[in-house]
Design a protein around this motif. Structure first.
Motif, PDB file in Angstrom:
ATOM      1  N   TYR A   9       0.890  -1.125   0.091  1.00  0.00           N
ATOM      2  CA  TYR A   9      -0.095  -0.046   0.015  1.00  0.00           C
ATOM      3  C   TYR A   9       0.917   1.263  -0.019  1.00  0.00           C
ATOM      4  CZ  TYR A   9      -4.426  -2.532   1.296  1.00  0.00           C
ATOM      5  OH  TYR A   9      -5.503  -3.433   1.302  1.00  0.00           O
ATOM      6  N   GLN A  22       0.823   5.511   1.090  1.00  0.00           N
ATOM      7  CA  GLN A  22      -0.019   6.655   1.776  1.00  0.00           C
ATOM      8  C   GLN A  22       0.818   7.852   1.419  1.00  0.00           C
ATOM      9  OE1 GLN A  22       0.037   6.348   6.223  1.00  0.00           O
ATOM     10  NE2 GLN A  22      -1.972   7.201   6.349  1.00  0.00           N
ATOM     11  N   GLY A  49      -1.552  13.032   4.388  1.00  0.00           N
ATOM     12  CA  GLY A  49      -2.955  13.402   4.598  1.00  0.00           C
ATOM     13  C   GLY A  49      -3.926  12.469   3.777  1.00  0.00           C
ATOM     14  N   GLN A  50      -3.484  11.443   3.298  1.00  0.00           N
ATOM     15  CA  GLN A  50      -4.699  10.529   2.931  1.00  0.00           C
ATOM     16  C   GLN A  50      -4.587   9.031   3.709  1.00  0.00           C
ATOM     17  OE1 GLN A  50      -6.187  11.760  -0.082  1.00  0.00           O
ATOM     18  NE2 GLN A  50      -5.174  13.782   0.352  1.00  0.00           N
ATOM     19  N   GLY A  51      -5.591   8.358   3.050  1.00  0.00           N
ATOM     20  CA  GLY A  51      -5.736   6.928   3.271  1.00  0.00           C
ATOM     21  C   GLY A  51      -4.566   6.138   2.559  1.00  0.00           C
ATOM     22  N   LEU A  52      -4.726   4.967   2.704  1.00  0.00           N
ATOM     23  CA  LEU A  52      -3.813   3.751   2.163  1.00  0.00           C
ATOM     24  C   LEU A  52      -4.482   3.557   0.820  1.00  0.00           C
ATOM     25  CD1 LEU A  52      -2.904   3.796   5.218  1.00  0.00           C
ATOM     26  CD2 LEU A  52      -2.464   1.337   4.535  1.00  0.00           C
ATOM     27  N   LEU A 112      -3.849   0.796  -2.399  1.00  0.00           N
ATOM     28  CA  LEU A 112      -3.423  -0.576  -2.860  1.00  0.00           C
ATOM     29  C   LEU A 112      -2.602  -0.458  -3.940  1.00  0.00           C
ATOM     30  CD1 LEU A 112      -3.319  -3.604  -2.091  1.00  0.00           C
ATOM     31  CD2 LEU A 112      -5.154  -3.912  -3.656  1.00  0.00           C
ATOM     32  N   GLU A 125       4.675   7.382   1.726  1.00  0.00           N
ATOM     33  CA  GLU A 125       4.977   6.234   2.835  1.00  0.00           C
ATOM     34  C   GLU A 125       4.411   4.909   2.450  1.00  0.00           C
ATOM     35  OE1 GLU A 125       4.135   6.736   6.912  1.00  0.00           O
ATOM     36  OE2 GLU A 125       5.755   5.378   7.536  1.00  0.00           O
ATOM     37  N   PHE A 177       3.678   0.850   2.817  1.00  0.00           N
ATOM     38  CA  PHE A 177       3.531  -0.306   3.793  1.00  0.00           C
ATOM     39  C   PHE A 177       3.414  -1.607   3.052  1.00  0.00           C
ATOM     40  CE2 PHE A 177       2.526   2.260   7.458  1.00  0.00           C
ATOM     41  CZ  PHE A 177       2.346   3.521   6.820  1.00  0.00           C
ATOM     42  N   PHE A 180       0.630  -5.165   8.940  1.00  0.00           N
ATOM     43  CA  PHE A 180       1.144  -4.237   8.292  1.00  0.00           C
ATOM     44  C   PHE A 180       2.616  -4.185   8.871  1.00  0.00           C
ATOM     45  CE2 PHE A 180      -1.687  -1.858   5.579  1.00  0.00           C
ATOM     46  CZ  PHE A 180      -3.236  -2.353   5.971  1.00  0.00           C
ATOM     47  N   ALA A 235       5.976  -1.458   9.551  1.00  0.00           N
ATOM     48  CA  ALA A 235       6.056  -0.126  10.097  1.00  0.00           C
ATOM     49  C   ALA A 235       6.138   0.773   9.063  1.00  0.00           C
ATOM     50  CB  ALA A 235       6.994   0.121  11.034  1.00  0.00           C
TER      51      ALA A 235
END
Lengths: 116, 114
Positions: B36, B38, B41-44, B46, B88, B90, B104, B106
């Motif tokens: 994923y 990110q 300020g946003q969600g994850l 895919l 970022e 994940f 997940f 880190a």
């Protein structure tokens, strides 16, 4: 609105306050999730709802209380929080939790919570 | 319990350079594997996922990942990084023995320098 929305985007509260986080999904999914994202820690799954029934509760303190009135809405009620509860709270939804790994989760933008 | 390790907390690459983000998981059987992304300020979102079959998986935005069972790894790659890839990343794993819940890593923060 499309996808997964969360309100508010930012929240500051005192330890004695009561507040609620709201999540809404516009994808027709049957499962919804709450995650906690703290700095420098992996995402932690808090709760899972499938068809409005809670199917997962990962030892979350009772000061966090989820509510899923229908498959499109999910709330997280907050009461007597601690400063260490400050984090980004992410909501997600998926088509069918029981489909397992084939079931893609769609995430909202999160609510940034600060507890003073 | 299953776990996911992303050994690099931060990575900085030059725009146009290649990228590899490392991910190792601990579990004996073949898990379901995900990457994923990110943005601030946003969600994850895919990027890609592996369930079975071809061990080289193609995703969105020009990313790919390779599952290596012998190394318990699922590294993410991109041949040429763009400034907009700064975010970022994940890695996550799920498997039926643990109820198909996502676990997940880190995260790895990618910085892109011009």
């Amino acid at each position: 609105e499309t996808g997964v929305t969360q309100t508010p985007r930012h929240l500051v509260m005192g330890m004695t306050n009561k507040k609620s986080l709201k999540c809404e999904q516009h994808l027709g999914h049957n499962a919804m999730y709450w995650y906690k994202q703290s700095a420098k820690k992996p995402l932690e799954l808090m709760f899972v709802y499938s068809l409005e029934e809670r199917v997962e509760n990962n030892s979350v303190p009772s000061r966090f209380s989820p509510e899923c009135p229908n498959s499109s809405h999910l709330f997280l009620h907050l009461h007597t929080l601690q400063p260490e509860d400050s984090a980004l709270y992410l909501c997600a939804s998926s088509q069918d939790f029981r489909a397992g790994g084939h079931d893609e989760q769609f995430f909202g933008p999160g609510t940034r919570l600060t507890v003073l | 319990a299953q776990s996911v390790t992303q050994p690099d907390i931060h990575i900085t690459v030059s725009e146009g350079a290649s990228l590899e983000l490392r991910c190792n998981y601990s579990y004996g059987a073949t898990p379901y594997l995900f990457w994923y992304v990110q943005s601030p300020g946003q969600g994850l979102q895919l990027l890609l996922k592996y369930f079975s079959g071809d061990t080289l998986v193609q995703g969105i935005k020009g990313f790919e990942a390779e599952f290596k069972r012998s190394q318990s790894s699922f590294n993410l790659r991109k041949p040429s990084v763009h400034w907009s890839d700064a975010a970022e990343y994940f890695c996550a794993v799920a498997n039926m023995e643990y109820g198909n819940k996502l676990v997940f890593g880190a995260g790895t923060i990618l910085r892109v320098k011009s």
